[in-house]
Design a protein around this motif. Structure first.
Motif, mmCIF file in Angstrom:
data_model
loop_
_atom_site.group_PDB
_atom_site.id
_atom_site.type_symbol
_atom_site.label_atom_id
_atom_site.label_comp_id
_atom_site.label_asym_id
_atom_site.label_seq_id
_atom_site.Cartn_x
_atom_site.Cartn_y
_atom_site.Cartn_z
ATOM 1 N N UNK A 134 -53.040 -9.649 8.420
ATOM 2 C CA UNK A 134 -52.256 -10.683 9.085
ATOM 3 C C UNK A 134 -50.770 -10.354 9.094
ATOM 4 N N UNK A 135 -50.260 -9.826 7.994
ATOM 5 C CA UNK A 135 -48.854 -9.424 7.943
ATOM 6 C C UNK A 135 -48.612 -8.258 8.896
ATOM 7 N N UNK A 136 -49.531 -7.298 8.907
ATOM 8 C CA UNK A 136 -49.394 -6.145 9.782
ATOM 9 C C UNK A 136 -49.449 -6.516 11.256
ATOM 10 N N UNK A 137 -50.235 -7.525 11.591
ATOM 11 C CA UNK A 137 -50.364 -7.957 12.976
ATOM 12 C C UNK A 137 -49.213 -8.865 13.394
ATOM 13 N N UNK A 138 -48.366 -9.245 12.442
ATOM 14 C CA UNK A 138 -47.234 -10.106 12.762
ATOM 15 C C UNK A 138 -47.567 -11.584 12.754
ATOM 16 N N UNK A 139 -48.772 -11.922 12.347
ATOM 17 C CA UNK A 139 -49.164 -13.338 12.287
ATOM 18 C C UNK A 139 -48.435 -14.031 11.144
ATOM 19 N N UNK A 140 -48.374 -13.340 10.001
ATOM 20 C CA UNK A 140 -47.634 -13.860 8.857
ATOM 21 C C UNK A 140 -46.400 -13.001 8.623
ATOM 22 N N UNK A 141 -45.331 -13.649 8.194
ATOM 23 C CA UNK A 141 -44.121 -12.906 7.878
ATOM 24 C C UNK A 141 -44.007 -12.734 6.367
ATOM 25 N N UNK A 142 -43.751 -11.509 5.895
ATOM 26 C CA UNK A 142 -43.629 -11.314 4.449
ATOM 27 C C UNK A 142 -42.379 -11.973 3.868
ATOM 28 N N UNK A 143 -41.440 -12.382 4.744
ATOM 29 C CA UNK A 143 -40.200 -13.008 4.287
ATOM 30 C C UNK A 143 -40.164 -14.489 4.647
ATOM 31 N N UNK A 144 -41.330 -15.088 4.816
ATOM 32 C CA UNK A 144 -41.395 -16.481 5.275
ATOM 33 C C UNK A 144 -40.785 -17.453 4.294
ATOM 34 N N UNK A 145 -40.833 -17.137 2.991
ATOM 35 C CA UNK A 145 -40.332 -18.077 1.991
ATOM 36 C C UNK A 145 -38.836 -17.942 1.727
#
Length: 45
Positions: free
Chosen positions: A30-41
């Motif tokens: 999901x992070x790799x696909x751009x669905x989730x951002x690793x810097x969301x918090x």
């Protein structure tokens, strides 16, 4: 928590291990696909 302890003592710890590995792979996908951002918090300041 008692139910979990009873399950792993009577069955096996392997289903939990497989679940954790699959969850980790899913997060990476999901992070790799751009669905989730690793810097969301992080705050955007």
């Amino acid at each position: 928590m008692n139910l979990f302890m009873k399950f792993i003592t009577t069955k096996s710890f392997m289903p939990f291990v497989i679940y954790r590995i699959l969850l980790g792979i899913l997060l990476f996908v999901l992070v790799g696909a751009g669905v989730l951002s690793p810097h969301a918090s992080e705050s955007g300041g």
